[in-house]
Design a protein around this motif. Structure first.
Motif, PDB file in Angstrom:
ATOM      1  N   ARG A 172      24.763  34.322  30.045  1.00  0.00           N
ATOM      2  CA  ARG A 172      26.185  34.597  29.832  1.00  0.00           C
ATOM      3  C   ARG A 172      26.346  35.778  28.880  1.00  0.00           C
ATOM      4  N   ARG A 173      27.468  36.484  29.053  1.00  0.00           N
ATOM      5  CA  ARG A 173      27.763  37.658  28.231  1.00  0.00           C
ATOM      6  C   ARG A 173      28.995  37.355  27.384  1.00  0.00           C
ATOM      7  N   THR A 223      22.247  34.029  25.002  1.00  0.00           N
ATOM      8  CA  THR A 223      23.414  34.811  25.375  1.00  0.00           C
ATOM      9  C   THR A 223      23.211  36.293  25.096  1.00  0.00           C
ATOM     10  N   ASP A 251      31.759  36.724  30.141  1.00  0.00           N
ATOM     11  CA  ASP A 251      31.807  35.265  30.283  1.00  0.00           C
ATOM     12  C   ASP A 251      32.436  34.570  29.089  1.00  0.00           C
ATOM     13  N   GLU A 311      30.171  26.318  30.142  1.00  0.00           N
ATOM     14  CA  GLU A 311      30.952  25.912  31.315  1.00  0.00           C
ATOM     15  C   GLU A 311      31.521  24.501  31.192  1.00  0.00           C
ATOM     16  N   SER A 314      30.987  41.910  34.075  1.00  0.00           N
ATOM     17  CA  SER A 314      31.955  40.867  33.739  1.00  0.00           C
ATOM     18  C   SER A 314      31.671  40.339  32.343  1.00  0.00           C
ATOM     19  N   SER A 318      34.881  36.428  33.894  1.00  0.00           N
ATOM     20  CA  SER A 318      34.303  35.816  35.084  1.00  0.00           C
ATOM     21  C   SER A 318      35.105  34.575  35.455  1.00  0.00           C
ATOM     22  N   HIS A 354      34.219  31.677  35.339  1.00  0.00           N
ATOM     23  CA  HIS A 354      33.924  30.585  34.399  1.00  0.00           C
ATOM     24  C   HIS A 354      34.045  31.081  32.960  1.00  0.00           C
ATOM     25  N   GLY A 355      34.987  31.996  32.724  1.00  0.00           N
ATOM     26  CA  GLY A 355      35.151  32.580  31.406  1.00  0.00           C
ATOM     27  C   GLY A 355      35.664  31.579  30.385  1.00  0.00           C
ATOM     28  N   ARG A 356      35.247  31.779  29.139  1.00  0.00           N
ATOM     29  CA  ARG A 356      35.677  30.922  28.047  1.00  0.00           C
ATOM     30  C   ARG A 356      36.090  31.793  26.859  1.00  0.00           C
TER      31      ARG A 356
END
Length: 254
Positions: free
Chosen positions: A11-12, A35, A90, A235, A88, A138, A140-142
């Protein structure tokens, strides 16, 4: 090493205010979970040193950009830079903020220029950073907004900061409904006073108030916060969207 019981590998994540203190500790926790990071901070030298150190220690790519949250053009330029390098995003941790007059002036004595600067950085900066990066999120971004428990218990003689963090909490709830249909979760973490370089100027009596008033007495360190932030970037955290978590060892219950 800030271990987490889940993986953020691949994840980024962008972290504002990542040069030192709580932002630096959050970055370490994310790096330990695999990450790829992009740190943003107005403290350029410290930020580059932190990025280089974390990359070397944890073996993950860590970028750094000097960003002024008080300037919309700086935020927009940063978003363009991220877009050029990453396909993208994340995760976003809106940690960058300023705190002034902790335990200091009464509300009648707060300078208008100070009030405006605190709201500009803490509130508008959080909104503009979220807006600038949201096209890159994305599926599933947070997003994790760093608020403060001052807004939950109404800390006296800290009106500008308390009001700004109350606004961050309100924005978190509103954005949860706007971003939710895209599968993007956003939550807020509300710590108490955390022992970092940024709180060294806080009067001793204010530290004592917190340390003696917590259900688990004692100081709060960055390491006490970062595990929750890291989980909220994962996620499985989508079910917590719109929620405010007072991660303060029981100083405030909600």
């Amino acid at each position: 090493m800030h271990a987490t019981p889940f993986s953020l590998a691949g994840r980024r994540v962008v972290i504002t205010g990542g040069a030192r203190g709580l932002g630096e500790a959050i970055a370490e926790a994310c790096a330990a979970a695999g990450t790829e990071l992009w740190l943003a901070d107005i403290l350029e030298e410290a930020g580059r040193q932190t990025a280089d150190r974390i990359s070397a220690e944890y073996g993950v790519p860590v970028c750094f950009s000097c960003v002024d949250l008080a300037r919309p053009d700086s935020i927009e330029a940063f978003a363009r830079e991220v877009k050029e390098k990453w396909e993208s995003v994340d995760g976003l941790v809106n940690n960058g903020a300023i705190a002034t007059n902790v335990g200091g002036k009464n509300f009648e004595d707060v300078d208008i220029a100070l009030w405006d600067r605190v709201q500009t950085v803490n509130v508008r900066g959080t909104w503009l950073m979220t807006r600038a990066l949201s096209p890159l999120f994305s599926a599933h971004g947070r997003i994790v907004n760093i608020a403060s428990d001052t807004a939950l218990w109404g800390a006296p003689r800290l009106l500008a900061y308390t009001a700004s963090k109350g606004a961050v909490i309100a924005m978190t709830r509103s954005l949860a409904r706007e971003l939710g249909p895209r599968g993007i979760g956003i939550s807020a973490v509300a710590p108490g006073i955390v022992r970092t370089e940024a709180t060294e100027y806080v009067p001793r009596e204010r530290h004592n108030l917190y340390e003696n008033g917590r259900a688990v007495p004692g100081p709060q360190n960055p390491e006490d916060i970062v595990g929750v932030v890291a989980f909220l970037l994962s996620e499985p955290a989508l079910s917590l969207t719109g929620q405010v978590l007072p991660v303060n060892a029981g100083f405030v219950f909600t």
